[in-house]
Write a protein that holds these residues in place. Structure first.
Motif, mmCIF file in Angstrom:
data_model
loop_
_atom_site.group_PDB
_atom_site.id
_atom_site.type_symbol
_atom_site.label_atom_id
_atom_site.label_comp_id
_atom_site.label_asym_id
_atom_site.label_seq_id
_atom_site.Cartn_x
_atom_site.Cartn_y
_atom_site.Cartn_z
ATOM 1 N N ASN A 1 23.086 -28.434 16.126
ATOM 2 C CA ASN A 1 24.041 -27.484 16.676
ATOM 3 C C ASN A 1 23.296 -26.412 17.464
ATOM 4 N N GLY A 2 24.035 -25.793 18.393
ATOM 5 C CA GLY A 2 23.533 -24.621 19.097
ATOM 6 C C GLY A 2 22.256 -24.850 19.873
ATOM 7 N N ASP A 3 21.326 -23.892 19.745
ATOM 8 C CA ASP A 3 20.058 -23.956 20.477
ATOM 9 C C ASP A 3 19.246 -25.179 20.085
ATOM 10 N N ASN A 4 19.310 -25.572 18.821
ATOM 11 C CA ASN A 4 18.572 -26.767 18.388
ATOM 12 C C ASN A 4 19.070 -28.012 19.112
ATOM 13 N N LYS A 5 20.359 -28.082 19.319
ATOM 14 C CA LYS A 5 20.919 -29.239 20.017
ATOM 15 C C LYS A 5 20.462 -29.258 21.472
ATOM 16 N N ARG A 6 20.524 -28.085 22.123
ATOM 17 C CA ARG A 6 20.067 -28.023 23.508
ATOM 18 C C ARG A 6 18.572 -28.312 23.598
ATOM 19 N N LEU A 7 17.791 -27.789 22.652
ATOM 20 C CA LEU A 7 16.350 -28.044 22.646
ATOM 21 C C LEU A 7 16.072 -29.537 22.437
ATOM 22 N N ALA A 8 16.801 -30.158 21.529
ATOM 23 C CA ALA A 8 16.601 -31.586 21.269
ATOM 24 C C ALA A 8 16.949 -32.414 22.503
ATOM 25 N N LYS A 9 18.027 -32.057 23.186
ATOM 26 C CA LYS A 9 18.384 -32.773 24.410
ATOM 27 C C LYS A 9 17.274 -32.638 25.453
ATOM 28 N N ALA A 10 16.722 -31.419 25.572
ATOM 29 C CA ALA A 10 15.645 -31.208 26.538
ATOM 30 C C ALA A 10 14.406 -32.030 26.168
ATOM 31 N N VAL A 11 14.069 -32.081 24.855
ATOM 32 C CA VAL A 11 12.915 -32.872 24.419
ATOM 33 C C VAL A 11 13.158 -34.352 24.684
ATOM 34 N N ASN A 12 14.377 -34.830 24.402
ATOM 35 C CA ASN A 12 14.700 -36.236 24.687
ATOM 36 C C ASN A 12 14.584 -36.537 26.176
ATOM 37 N N THR A 13 15.036 -35.581 26.998
ATOM 38 C CA THR A 13 14.933 -35.773 28.448
ATOM 39 C C THR A 13 13.466 -35.831 28.875
ATOM 40 N N ILE A 14 12.641 -34.922 28.307
ATOM 41 C CA ILE A 14 11.201 -34.948 28.627
ATOM 42 C C ILE A 14 10.585 -36.264 28.177
ATOM 43 N N GLY A 15 10.941 -36.728 26.978
ATOM 44 C CA GLY A 15 10.432 -38.011 26.489
ATOM 45 C C GLY A 15 10.818 -39.160 27.397
ATOM 46 N N ASP A 16 12.097 -39.144 27.847
ATOM 47 C CA ASP A 16 12.530 -40.185 28.791
ATOM 48 C C ASP A 16 11.715 -40.134 30.073
ATOM 49 N N GLY A 17 11.490 -38.884 30.557
ATOM 50 C CA GLY A 17 10.706 -38.758 31.788
ATOM 51 C C GLY A 17 9.283 -39.258 31.623
ATOM 52 N N LEU A 18 8.662 -38.900 30.502
ATOM 53 C CA LEU A 18 7.306 -39.376 30.244
ATOM 54 C C LEU A 18 7.261 -40.891 30.100
ATOM 55 N N PHE A 19 8.256 -41.429 29.399
ATOM 56 C CA PHE A 19 8.289 -42.880 29.199
ATOM 57 C C PHE A 19 8.406 -43.610 30.532
ATOM 58 N N HIS A 20 9.301 -43.119 31.368
ATOM 59 C CA HIS A 20 9.482 -43.771 32.673
ATOM 60 C C HIS A 20 8.251 -43.573 33.543
ATOM 61 N N ALA A 21 7.612 -42.380 33.458
ATOM 62 C CA ALA A 21 6.413 -42.138 34.268
ATOM 63 C C ALA A 21 5.283 -43.070 33.840
ATOM 64 N N VAL A 22 5.087 -43.172 32.510
ATOM 65 C CA VAL A 22 4.036 -44.062 32.017
ATOM 66 C C VAL A 22 4.352 -45.513 32.344
ATOM 67 N N ASP A 23 5.615 -45.855 32.196
ATOM 68 C CA ASP A 23 6.010 -47.232 32.502
ATOM 69 C C ASP A 23 5.777 -47.547 33.975
#
Length: 909
Positions: free
Chosen positions: A651-673
Motif C-alpha cells: 500500500n501507499g509509498d511501498n506500492k509505488r516504490l515496488a512498482k518502480a523497482v519492478n520497472t527498473i528490474g524489467d529495464g535491466l532484464f531487457h537491457a541485459v537480454d
C-alpha cells in the motif's frame, strides 16, 4: 438471440408485467392478511370449510363469552332485583378505588367523611358531557409589624373568594404558605417536618408536629422545663432555632415566627397554584357539593383535589360502562329478532341467577348446550369444564376464569348453530361463506404473481444497460446523478411509501376491504414503478463499475488522496503525527474534564489503547511491506532480474516504490537480454566472417609460397611477394584471433588443465621474443624465482596469454627502453607482471584496453587487431586466474595471478 433478449419491446413487456403483477401480489397479500386477521384463514386447518368448526367461529364464540361475562358484572352493578336501577347510589370513592359502585355503609365518623354519593341517573346524564373550570389559588404573606395573610381564589379569571387576616401561628396559614415556610426552614436549618400528617421533607429526622400541651407535658416529664421556662424569656433567634430543630415549629408565637421569617429574609411570600376542576352540574345525595364543602372548611385542599379527581375518573368511565350495559342488554336479552346466544350464570355465593333462557331447563346445562350446538359449561364447585368449541379451553383458563371465576360460580354459554335468529353469528357465517373461497384464489394468485415478478425482475436486472446490437453497458442521463443523491431519493421514496401505506391501513380497516384494495393497488403501482427505476439504475451503475466512481464521496476521497499522495514522505509523516497528537489531546482532555466519571475515564483509556493498537498494526504492516521491497531489491541486485515484487500486497509509498523497482528490474532484464543477444550476434558474425575469409586466405598464402619458390630475379617483384606474404600472414593471425576471441567469449572452448612450471614457461617465452625486442632496442629485465612455481592451467592457453602480453610490449613499447618482467609466489598465489613505457600517450582507461578491438594506439599506426589483451583476459578468467592492467601516465603494467600448486606434486616429463 441477443436481439430478442435485449430488445426494447421485450423490456417494455417485462416492465408492464412487473407492474401489473406487483399490484396483484400486494392485493392478494392484503386479502390473505385480512382473512388471517378474521381467522377465516387458518394455516393449521386449511381443509376445513365448516363455519362451526372454524377458528373464525371459535374467536367469535370466545369474544361473545367474554362480553357476556363482562355484561354479568355490569348487571350486578347497575341492576336491582333484575332491572336497571337509575336511582342507585354510586360512591365515587369506592368506584375510583375498585370500580365498584356500592359504598361503605359503616356509620363511623371517619367512614362518613369518605362517602361521596351520586345517583346512577345523574352520573349517566352528567357523563354525556361535562365541563371543567380553571381555578387559581393566590396566597400572600406580609411582615409589617405583624403577619398579614391575603388569600384570593379565581374561577376562570373571576374572583370567587377573597380574605385578609392576621396570623398568630403557622397553623393558621394556608397550606401553600405552610409548605413554603417549612421548605425554607428545612433548607436553612435542617430537619424534616410534617404538615397535616404529610411529610414535606426528605432529609434529617421525620418530626411530626404535635400540639403545645402534649409537647410541654412530655418535656415536664423528662425534667426539661426549668423555672426559667416558666417566666417569659426575651426573644432570642438561637433559642427559636433550637426550638424549631426540636420540633416546635408549629408552637412558635407570633413574635417568634416573625423573627424566624426575618432571619430567612421572608418579608413577603407569594404563592400561586392552578388547578382544573369539574363543574358540579349535579350535587351529591347529601346535597352539598365538593366545592361548598371546602369553602366551609369541612375538608382540606388535598381532600378537595382528591375528590375532584375521583369524580372526573367516575365520569370518564361510568358512562362507557352504562353504554356497554345497554348494548349487551339489547343484544342478548331484548333483541326483537331474538339471539342465537344463550347464557346461564351465577357468581360466587350469590343467589341471583343471570340468564336469557326463557322458561325452565328440563335437562342438564351441558346436555342443553350439546342439543343446541356449541357450548361451554364450567362449574367452580367441582372444577369441571365442558366444551365442544375449538380452542375454548386455553381461552377460558387464560382470559375468562382468572377474571370472572370464584367460589360457587357456574358459567354456561351456548350458541344455537342452526342460527334461526338474525344476529352477529348469522352475519359472521354469511361473511365466512362469502370470503372462504378467496383463500384458494389468493394463495394461488400470490404464488403466481410472486413468480412472475421475480422472473421479470431477474430479466430486467440482466438486460439493464444492454442495447440491441451493442457491446458494453449503456448509461442514461438518470444514471449520471451522483450515487448519494440517488440513494437519498430512493430512501425518501421508501419512507413516503411506508408513510402512505400506514395512512391507507389507518383509514381503511378490514371492514372496508374494497376501498383498501383499490387504494393499495394504486399506491403499489406508482411505488413499484419509482422503486424499479432506482433499482435498475443501481444495477446499471454496478455493472458499468461506476457506482463508486460516480459518488460524491469518491470525488472527495480522490481529491484528498491526490492532495495527500503528491506530498513528500516527510510531510505525510508530519500529517499523521499531527493527527495522532490531536486525537491524544482530545482523549486526555476529555478524561481530565471528567476525571471523576469512571465510565468516561475507562472509555478514554480503551480509546487510547485502541489508537495505539491501530498504530502498532499500521507500523508493523509498514515494516513488513518495506522488508518485502528491500528483499526484492536485494534479489534484483543479486542478478535475479526476472524477480517481481508482489505489489498487490502493498500500500501507499511501498506500492509505488515496488512498482518502480519492478520497472527498473524489467529495464535491466531487457537491457541485459538485448546486450547478450547483440553479443551473440556479434560473435556469430565474427565466426562466420572468419570462416569465410579463412578458405581464400589459405589459397593466397599457398600461392604466395609458390611464388617465393620460383626464384624470381626481379627485385621489385620479390618486394611485392614479400609484402603479400607479410600481409597474408597478418590477415591469417587476425582471423585466428577473431575465431579464438569468438570461442572464448561464447565459452565454446575446451580446457585441458595440467600442472605448469610458470618460471620455465616465462623463460621460454622471453627467449622466443628476444629477436623482436632487439629489433626495437628493448632491454628485458626479468626477476624470476630460482625454484619452480607451479600453477594449474591449460598449457596451450597460458602460453597464448603470455604470447599476447609479450606481443603487446613488442608492438607498443617505446624504443630504446627497458621492459620489466616479474614473477613471484606470495600468500598461496602466483603473480606474473610485465610493464613497459608506451610509445604513444595512453589516453584511455585501463579496463577499456581489455575490450575487443580497443587499442592503446588511437591512430592505429602500428600493426595489431585490438584483440590480444581481450583474449588474454578471457583465457585467464576461464582458467580460474585474474587479469589486471594498471596505467600510470605512459607506464603500462599487466598482471596475471593464479592459485599456487604444491611443488612436490610435479611430475617430471
Amino acid at each position: 438471440m441477443t436481439k430478442i433478449r435485449y430488445s426494447a419491446g421485450l423490456k417494455a413487456i417485462a416492465v408492464i408485467a412487473q407492474q401489473i403483477f406487483s399490484v396483484v401480489l400486494v392485493i392478494t397479500i392484503i386479502i390473505l392478511t385480512v382473512l388471517f386477521q378474521k381467522d377465516i384463514l387458518d394455516f393449521g386447518d386449511m381443509k376445513n370449510k365448516s363455519f362451526e368448526s372454524s377458528s373464525y367461529f371459535s374467536v367469535k364464540f370466545q369474544t361473545a363469552a367474554e362480553e357476556i361475562l363482562n355484561f354479568i358484572d355490569l348487571r350486578r352493578k347497575f341492576e336491582t332485583n333484575g332491572s336497571y336501577d337509575s336511582g342507585k347510589e354510586v360512591n365515587i370513592w369506592n368506584y375510583y378505588n375498585n370500580r365498584e359502585i356500592l359504598g361503605n355503609t359503616t356509620k363511623g365518623k371517619e367512614n362518613r367523611k369518605s362517602i361521596l354519593r351520586y345517583t346512577l341517573e345523574d352520573l349517566s346524564e352528567w357523563s354525556r358531557g361535562y365541563s371543567k373550570s380553571d381555578y387559581e389559588f393566590v396566597s400572600e404573606l406580609f411582615l409589617d409589624g405583624g403577619i398579614l395573610q391575603k388569600q384570593n381564589i379565581y374561577k376562570n379569571g373571576n374572583s370567587v373568594f377573597s380574605e385578609e387576616k392576621n396570623i398568630t401561628n403557622l397553623g393558621e396559614m394556608t397550606m401553600e404558605l405552610q409548605n413554603g415556610i417549612v421548605a425554607a426552614v428545612e433548607h436553612y436549618y435542617g430537619g424534616s417536618y410534617s404538615v397535616s400528617g404529610v411529610n414535606l421533607g426528605n432529609s434529617g429526622e421525620n418530626i411530626r408536629i404535635e400540639n403545645a400541651g402534649e409537647q410541654n407535658q412530655e418535656r415536664s416529664q423528662r425534667g426539661e422545663i426549668t423555672e426559667e421556662d416558666a417566666d417569659e424569656e426575651p426573644l432570642n433567634l438561637d433559642r427559636i432555632i433550637d426550638s424549631v430543630i426540636q420540633g416546635q415549629l408549629y408552637e412558635l408565637k407570633e413574635e417568634e415566627l416573625i423573627l424566624l421569617l426575618e432571619s430567612m429574609d421572608m418579608y413577603h411570600i407569594n404563592n400561586t397554584v392552578d388547578y382544573e376542576f369539574v363543574d358540579e352540574d349535579y350535587l351529591p345525595v347529601e346535597g352539598v357539593g365538593i366545592w361548598d364543602t371546602f369553602m366551609v372548611g369541612k375538608c382540606t385542599m388535598d381532600q378537595m383535589r382528591n375528590a375532584y379527581a375521583a369524580l372526573e375518573f367516575t365520569l370518564e368511565n361510568i358512562g362507557t360502562e352504562i353504554n356497554q350495559y345497554k348494548r349487551c342488554l339489547n343484544l342478548y336479552n331484548l333483541m326483537e329478532n331474538g339471539t342465537n346466544v344463550y347464557y346461564w350464570v351465577t357468581r360466587g355465593n350469590e343467589d341471583e341467577i343471570y340468564t336469557n333462557i326463557k322458561g325452565t331447563v328440563d335437562m342438564q346445562l351441558a346436555e342443553y348446550g350439546e342439543t343446541h350446538g356449541k357450548y361451554v359449561f364450567y362449574q367452580e364447585r367441582d372444577i369441571r369444564l365442558e366444551t365442544n368449541v375449538k380452542g375454548m379451553e386455553d381461552a377460558f383458563y387464560s382470559r375468562l376464569e382468572p377474571r370472572y371465576g370464584g367460589k360457587g360460580s357456574i358459567f354456561f354459554i351456548c350458541v344455537d348453530t342452526t342460527l334461526p335468529n338474525k344476529d352477529s353469528f348469522l352475519q359472521a357465517r354469511e361473511e365466512y361463506n362469502a370470503m372462504r373461497p378467496w383463500v384458494f384464489f389468493s394463495v394461488v394468485g400470490a404464488a403466481i404473481s410472486f413468480s412472475i415478478c421475480l422472473i421479470c425482475l431477474i430479466y430486467l436486472s440482466i438486460a439493464a444497460g444492454r442495447r440491441e446490437g451493442e457491446e458494453g453497458v449503456y448509461l442514461n442521463l438518470f444514471d449520471r446523478i451522483p450515487t448519494e443523491i440517488l440513494y437519498f431519493l430512493a430512501v425518501v421514496e421508501v419512507i413516503l411509501c411506508l408513510l402512505m401505506s400506514g395512512q391507507v391501513f389507518y383509514r381503511f380497516g378490514s371492514d372496508e376491504l374494497a376501498g383498501l384494495l383499490i387504494v393499495s393497488g394504486i399506491l403499489t403501482f406508482f411505488s413499484s414503478a419509482f422503486l424499479l427505476v432506482f433499482y435498475l439504475s443501481f444495477v446499471r451503475r454496478i455493472r458499468a463499475g461506476v457506482l463508486w466512481s460516480q459518488s460524491i464521496l469518491h470525488w472527495f476521497v480522490k481529491g484528498i488522496a491526490m492532495l495527500f499522495t503528491h506530498r513528500k514522505s516527510s510531510t505525510k509523516m508530519l500529517i499523521w503525527y499531527g493527527l495522532h497528537l490531536l486525537i491524544c489531546i482530545l482523549l486526555f482532555s476529555g478524561m481530565l474534564a471528567n476525571a471523576y466519571n469512571e465510565e468516561v475515564v475507562v472509555a478514554g483509556t480503551w480509546g487510547f489503547l485502541l489508537l495505539c493498537s491501530v498504530e502498532a498494526i499500521l507500523l508493523i504492516r509498514e515494516g513488513v511491506q518495506r522488508n518485502k521491497v528491500l528483499e526484492g531489491i536485494g534479489k534484483i541486485a543479486g542478478g535475479d532480474l526476472e524477480y517481481k515484487i508482489a505489489v498487490d500486497e502493498l500500500n501507499g509509498d511501498n506500492k509505488r516504490l515496488a512498482k518502480a523497482v519492478n520497472t527498473i528490474g524489467d529495464g535491466l532484464f531487457h537491457a541485459v537480454d538485448d546486450s547478450m543477444r547483440n553479443e551473440h550476434l556479434k560473435t556469430d558474425l565474427i565466426t562466420n566472417v572468419s570462416h569465410d575469409i579463412k578458405t581464400p586466405l589459405t589459397s593466397i598464402i599457398n600461392y604466395v609460397d609458390l611464388l617465393k619458390r620460383e626464384k624470381l630475379q626481379d627485385e621489385r617483384i620479390q618486394g611485392y611477394i614479400a609484402v603479400l606474404d607479410s600481409k597474408s600472414q597478418r590477415l591469417k593471425q587476425l582471423t585466428e584471433d577473431l575465431v579464438e576471441a569468438s570461442k572464448v567469449s561464447s565459452g565454446n572452448i575446451k580446457l585441458e588443465m595440467e600442472r605448469i612450471n610458470l618460471v620455465e614457461l616465462v623463460n621460454q617465452t622471453g627467449g622466443e621474443f628476444n629477436e623482436k625486442f632487439e629489433a626495437r632496442n628493448l632491454t628485458i629485465i626479468m626477476k624470476l624465482p630460482k625454484e619452480p612455481v607451479v600453477i594449474l592451467a591449460d598449457g596451450r592457453r597460458i602460453w597464448r596469454v603470455l604470447e599476447n602480453l609479450y606481443n603487446n610490449v613488442a608492438k607498443y613499447a617505446m624504443e630504446n627502453t627497458r621492459v620489466y618482467v616479474d614473477l613471484k609466489a606470495e600468500g598461496g598465489k602466483v603473480y606474473f607482471s610485465i610493464k613497459n613505457i608506451s610509445e604513444n600517450p595512453l589516453n584511455i582507461q585501463a579496463d577499456e584496453l581489455t575490450e575487443r578491438f580497443i587499442r592503446g594506439d588511437i591512430s592505429r599506426s602500428t600493426e595489431g587487431s585490438g584483440l590480444g589483451l581481450s583474449i588474454a583476459k578471457s583465457l585467464t578468467t576461464l582458467m580460474g586466474g585474474e587479469f589486471e592492467i594498471y596505467l600510470d601516465g605512459d607506464l603500462f603494467k599487466a598482471m596475471v595471478s593464479f592459485q599456487q600448486e604444491s611443488e612436490v606434486r610435479m611430475i617430471s616429463g
